[in-house]
Scaffold this motif. Structure first.
Motif, PDB file in Angstrom:
ATOM      1  N   PHE A 136       0.828  -1.198   0.000  1.00 42.17           N
ATOM      2  CA  PHE A 136       0.000   0.000   0.000  1.00 42.17           C
ATOM      3  C   PHE A 136       0.867   1.255   0.000  1.00 42.17           C
ATOM      4  CE2 PHE A 136      -3.302   2.790   1.834  1.00 42.17           C
ATOM      5  CZ  PHE A 136      -4.243   2.566   0.866  1.00 42.17           C
ATOM      6  N   ILE A 137       1.912   1.264   0.846  1.00 41.04           N
ATOM      7  CA  ILE A 137       2.815   2.423   0.870  1.00 41.04           C
ATOM      8  C   ILE A 137       3.475   2.587  -0.492  1.00 41.04           C
ATOM      9  CG2 ILE A 137       4.859   3.393   1.951  1.00 41.04           C
ATOM     10  CD1 ILE A 137       4.109   1.853   4.475  1.00 41.04           C
ATOM     11  N   GLY A 138       3.926   1.454  -1.070  1.00 40.98           N
ATOM     12  CA  GLY A 138       4.557   1.501  -2.387  1.00 40.98           C
ATOM     13  C   GLY A 138       3.614   2.064  -3.429  1.00 40.98           C
ATOM     14  N   ALA A 139       2.342   1.665  -3.363  1.00 40.31           N
ATOM     15  CA  ALA A 139       1.362   2.134  -4.345  1.00 40.31           C
ATOM     16  C   ALA A 139       1.209   3.642  -4.264  1.00 40.31           C
ATOM     17  CB  ALA A 139       0.024   1.450  -4.110  1.00 40.31           C
ATOM     18  N   TRP A 140       1.117   4.182  -3.032  1.00 37.91           N
ATOM     19  CA  TRP A 140       0.934   5.641  -2.933  1.00 37.91           C
ATOM     20  C   TRP A 140       2.191   6.377  -3.295  1.00 37.91           C
ATOM     21  CZ3 TRP A 140      -3.411   7.278  -3.893  1.00 37.91           C
ATOM     22  CH2 TRP A 140      -4.524   6.501  -3.564  1.00 37.91           C
ATOM     23  N   ARG A 141       3.338   5.763  -3.095  1.00 42.24           N
ATOM     24  CA  ARG A 141       4.562   6.407  -3.579  1.00 42.24           C
ATOM     25  C   ARG A 141       4.548   6.507  -5.098  1.00 42.24           C
ATOM     26  NH1 ARG A 141       9.887   4.733  -0.318  1.00 42.24           N
ATOM     27  NH2 ARG A 141       9.231   5.394   1.735  1.00 42.24           N
ATOM     28  N   VAL A 142       4.053   5.430  -5.756  1.00 44.01           N
ATOM     29  CA  VAL A 142       3.922   5.482  -7.215  1.00 44.01           C
ATOM     30  C   VAL A 142       3.049   6.663  -7.614  1.00 44.01           C
ATOM     31  CG1 VAL A 142       2.964   4.294  -9.208  1.00 44.01           C
ATOM     32  CG2 VAL A 142       4.279   3.029  -7.560  1.00 44.01           C
ATOM     33  N   ALA A 143       1.916   6.835  -6.907  1.00 40.01           N
ATOM     34  CA  ALA A 143       0.991   7.909  -7.260  1.00 40.01           C
ATOM     35  C   ALA A 143       1.657   9.274  -7.126  1.00 40.01           C
ATOM     36  CB  ALA A 143      -0.245   7.828  -6.373  1.00 40.01           C
ATOM     37  N   TYR A 144       2.317   9.511  -5.982  1.00 41.31           N
ATOM     38  CA  TYR A 144       3.012  10.778  -5.769  1.00 41.31           C
ATOM     39  C   TYR A 144       4.029  11.041  -6.868  1.00 41.31           C
ATOM     40  CZ  TYR A 144       1.471  11.878  -1.040  1.00 41.31           C
ATOM     41  OH  TYR A 144       0.744  12.243   0.026  1.00 41.31           O
ATOM     42  N   MET A 145       4.813  10.007  -7.164  1.00 39.32           N
ATOM     43  CA  MET A 145       5.936  10.160  -8.074  1.00 39.32           C
ATOM     44  C   MET A 145       5.466  10.474  -9.480  1.00 39.32           C
ATOM     45  SD  MET A 145       9.036   7.599  -7.758  1.00 39.32           S
ATOM     46  CE  MET A 145       8.909   7.017  -9.393  1.00 39.32           C
ATOM     47  N   TYR A 146       4.437   9.737  -9.930  1.00 37.46           N
ATOM     48  CA  TYR A 146       4.005   9.921 -11.310  1.00 37.46           C
ATOM     49  C   TYR A 146       3.366  11.289 -11.505  1.00 37.46           C
ATOM     50  CZ  TYR A 146       5.047   5.283 -13.001  1.00 37.46           C
ATOM     51  OH  TYR A 146       5.690   4.170 -13.416  1.00 37.46           O
ATOM     52  N   ILE A 147       2.617  11.762 -10.478  1.00 37.56           N
ATOM     53  CA  ILE A 147       1.989  13.080 -10.645  1.00 37.56           C
ATOM     54  C   ILE A 147       3.062  14.148 -10.751  1.00 37.56           C
ATOM     55  CG2 ILE A 147       0.543  14.794  -9.528  1.00 37.56           C
ATOM     56  CD1 ILE A 147      -1.004  12.470  -8.304  1.00 37.56           C
ATOM     57  N   SER A 148       4.099  14.057  -9.891  1.00 34.66           N
ATOM     58  CA  SER A 148       5.113  15.105  -9.931  1.00 34.66           C
ATOM     59  C   SER A 148       5.992  14.997 -11.169  1.00 34.66           C
ATOM     60  CB  SER A 148       5.972  15.077  -8.666  1.00 34.66           C
ATOM     61  OG  SER A 148       6.666  13.880  -8.592  1.00 34.66           O
ATOM     62  N   ALA A 149       6.013  13.845 -11.842  1.00 33.15           N
ATOM     63  CA  ALA A 149       6.833  13.731 -13.051  1.00 33.15           C
ATOM     64  C   ALA A 149       6.036  14.025 -14.305  1.00 33.15           C
ATOM     65  CB  ALA A 149       7.418  12.328 -13.148  1.00 33.15           C
ATOM     66  N   GLU A 150       4.743  13.687 -14.294  1.00 34.97           N
ATOM     67  CA  GLU A 150       3.997  13.735 -15.552  1.00 34.97           C
ATOM     68  C   GLU A 150       3.706  15.169 -15.987  1.00 34.97           C
ATOM     69  OE1 GLU A 150       0.752  10.605 -16.774  1.00 34.97           O
ATOM     70  OE2 GLU A 150       2.813  10.074 -16.444  1.00 34.97           O
ATOM     71  N   ILE A 151       3.558  16.100 -15.015  1.00 36.47           N
ATOM     72  CA  ILE A 151       3.249  17.483 -15.399  1.00 36.47           C
ATOM     73  C   ILE A 151       4.417  18.123 -16.155  1.00 36.47           C
ATOM     74  CG2 ILE A 151       2.754  19.759 -14.451  1.00 36.47           C
ATOM     75  CD1 ILE A 151       0.992  18.227 -12.405  1.00 36.47           C
ATOM     76  N   PRO A 152       5.677  18.033 -15.655  1.00 31.20           N
ATOM     77  CA  PRO A 152       6.783  18.544 -16.475  1.00 31.20           C
ATOM     78  C   PRO A 152       6.894  17.847 -17.828  1.00 31.20           C
ATOM     79  CG  PRO A 152       7.551  18.052 -14.274  1.00 31.20           C
ATOM     80  CD  PRO A 152       6.153  17.622 -14.334  1.00 31.20           C
ATOM     81  N   LEU A 153       6.620  16.534 -17.861  1.00 31.07           N
ATOM     82  CA  LEU A 153       6.724  15.813 -19.126  1.00 31.07           C
ATOM     83  C   LEU A 153       5.728  16.350 -20.145  1.00 31.07           C
ATOM     84  CD1 LEU A 153       7.184  12.093 -18.076  1.00 31.07           C
ATOM     85  CD2 LEU A 153       8.765  13.489 -19.336  1.00 31.07           C
ATOM     86  N   VAL A 154       4.465  16.572 -19.693  1.00 27.28           N
ATOM     87  CA  VAL A 154       3.443  17.061 -20.620  1.00 27.28           C
ATOM     88  C   VAL A 154       3.785  18.477 -21.073  1.00 27.28           C
ATOM     89  CG1 VAL A 154       1.021  17.664 -20.809  1.00 27.28           C
ATOM     90  CG2 VAL A 154       1.662  15.551 -19.725  1.00 27.28           C
TER      91      VAL A 154
END
Lengths: 169, 332
Positions: free
Chosen positions: B144-162
């Motif tokens: 569960f902790i790993g899953a929410w880390r994925v969520a945090y990480m992808y949101i903070s990476a995807e905005i600069p990428l877009v």
């Protein structure tokens, strides 16, 4: 030895797998399991530094395909390294039950093999009273060469076990 | 309707060879083998050796077969449908994104014109949902902790990428990946948009969960992140997913910044040499990213979020403004 042959015969009678195909699958399974042992380690004592070195430079257990892993669900093998008290042995058993078949246990060092220097202790137990041990690696502590030799013995055993069709403890 | 199944048809070749099944599988096998061997050499070890005539090449096959023949454990408390569906989806959804990558002007599996760049971000944006669902379905605190880390990480990476993707689209004047690559015939977009190039490179490493940012599977803190409960071939699929993700984002990075399939024509065959250049560039970037693994330690979660929100996003906006200014002044 009678029981192992009957398992093979039982599979043959039930599913009518042709023997050459059965033998081929057996050979491939033995080969794959032999070269891909992923151990998790339970280090409780001073055999730890020697065990670390087996994955380091100089000795490098990864040559045999042995890749130390963090989580028990994905592992094939527990390496019990160091002293196991009565309470700790219950944890080893708990770990063992969490792993998927086929699973193996290696006792590294004099303490889990016999009781080692704690021969008169009331709390230290040999680990094979709790889980079935496949390979015993004696020594206090065993050298990295000894641990790698133990893993090679385990590889041989895995291959032979598949050939016989059952675990031979 | 079924003409694409005839043996010489282009879609069949595209599905089976490149950018289809064979491309993905061979890449995964090569990347795993190279990573283990290369990291071992960096640590003055030998790496896989005895399996496969002293090269270790068959090591990956041995691992995969062993995982295939191992018991699959489905614990009592998990959500069984999600738990058994997620590993398969994890490797197929990033593979879907690969069908948009142009290997040549006439070699695009799913040619949807000016929708292709947004569609890539849409498909790749689905991918982080899989770890989140898997971590939730596992009913395990580490998952569960790993899953929410994925969520945090992808949101903070995807905005600069877009934002970087938007800058590219403005410079090329199109969202069409083929047109973007054709625009880079004379100059790669890495030169005029150097800030975007660096940001996108960091973003690719974050999206692929490679080492400076392998926070969701941090082996020391979380047991194995969102993959903790998976055993046997389910675990094999989740590992496969990591490499498919890696490949998809690296290919997009090359397409946007490093000239895609452009390169000198070899042996007079245009399509073959374009595919060759695409694979060569991909392997160069992949080797560089794998090399980072033996150099950098892992970032902490807060450091990673600081990097994403405080540095990458403003810099990506700056890059966008810079490109707009260039476009207005008529330089680009």
């Amino acid at each position: 030895m009678t029981e192992e042959t009957t398992i093979k015969e039982r599979i043959f009678e039930k599913y009518h797998v042709p023997m050459p195909i059965y033998n081929l699958v057996e050979y491939v399974a033995g080969w794959a399991r032999k070269y891909s042992i992923w151990p998790t380690h339970l280090v409780t004592g001073c055999c730890g530094p020697e065990f670390m070195q087996t994955s380091g430079a100089e000795y490098d257990m990864e040559r045999l395909g042995v890749l130390p892993f963090a989580s028990v669900r994905q592992c094939d093998c527990i390496m019990v390294v160091g002293v196991t008290s009565r309470k700790m042995a219950l944890r080893v058993k708990y770990l063992y039950e969490q792993m998927g078949e086929p699973k193996y246990v290696v006792a590294v060092g004099a303490c889990p093999v016999g009781k080692g220097p704690f021969y008169d202790s009331y709390t230290v137990v040999p680990i094979d009273e709790y889980v079935p041990v496949d390979v015993y690696i004696p020594g206090c502590p065993p050298r990295p060469e000894a641990i790698i030799h133990g893993m090679m013995k385990l590889q041989e055993k895995i291959k032979n076990e598949v050939k016989l069709g059952a675990r031979t403890a | 309707m079924w003409t694409f199944l005839s043996i010489n048809s282009k879609p069949l070749l595209q599905i089976t060879l490149i950018p289809g099944l064979a491309f993905i599988l061979v890449f995964a096998i090569f990347a795993v083998w190279f990573e283990r061997k290369f990291l071992a050499r960096a640590m003055l070890r030998v790496g896989p050796y005895y399996c496969g005539k002293r090269s270790g090449l068959l090591q990956v096959f041995a691992d995969f077969l062993k995982l295939f023949l191992k018991e699959i454990i489905i614990p009592d408390d998990v959500n069984k449908w999600f738990f058994s569906a997620m590993p398969v989806l994890a490797s197929t959804i990033p593979a879907l994104a690969l069908i948009l990558i142009p290997c040549d002007k006439n070699w695009v599996l799913w040619d949807i014109g000016s929708l292709s760049l947004p569609m890539f971000f849409a498909i790749a944006g689905l991918a982080p949902l899989i770890p989140i669902f898997a971590g939730w379905a596992s009913n395990n605190k580490y998952s569960f902790i790993g899953a929410w880390r994925v969520a945090y990480m992808y949101i903070s990476a995807e905005i600069p990428l877009v934002l970087c993707g938007a800058a590219i689209a403005i410079m090329a004047g199109s969202f069409d990946l083929v047109k973007i690559v054709e625009m880079q015939k004379n100059m790669w977009f890495a030169l005029p948009q150097f800030i975007g190039f660096i940001i996108f490179f960091i973003g690719v490493i974050i999206e692929a969960e490679r080492t400076p940012f392998d926070i969701p599977v941090a082996e020391v803190e979380l047991v194995f992140g969102w993959r903790t409960e998976f055993s046997g071939i389910f675990f094999g699929f989740t590992m496969m997913a990591e490499y498919v993700m890696f490949q998809a984002w690296t290919l997009l990075f090359i397409t946007l910044y490093l000239g895609g399939y452009n390169g000198p024509v070899l042996f007079g065959n245009v399509i073959a040499s374009h595919i060759f250049w695409l694979i060569a560039k991909m392997l160069a970037v992949v080797v560089f990213i794998i090399l980072l693994r033996c150099v950098f330690p892992r970032l902490k979660m807060n450091q990673m979020l600081n990097l994403g929100w405080k540095y990458l996003t403003p810099l990506a906006l700056l890059n966008l403004v810079f490109v707009l200014a260039m476009k207005v002044m008529g330089v680009a």
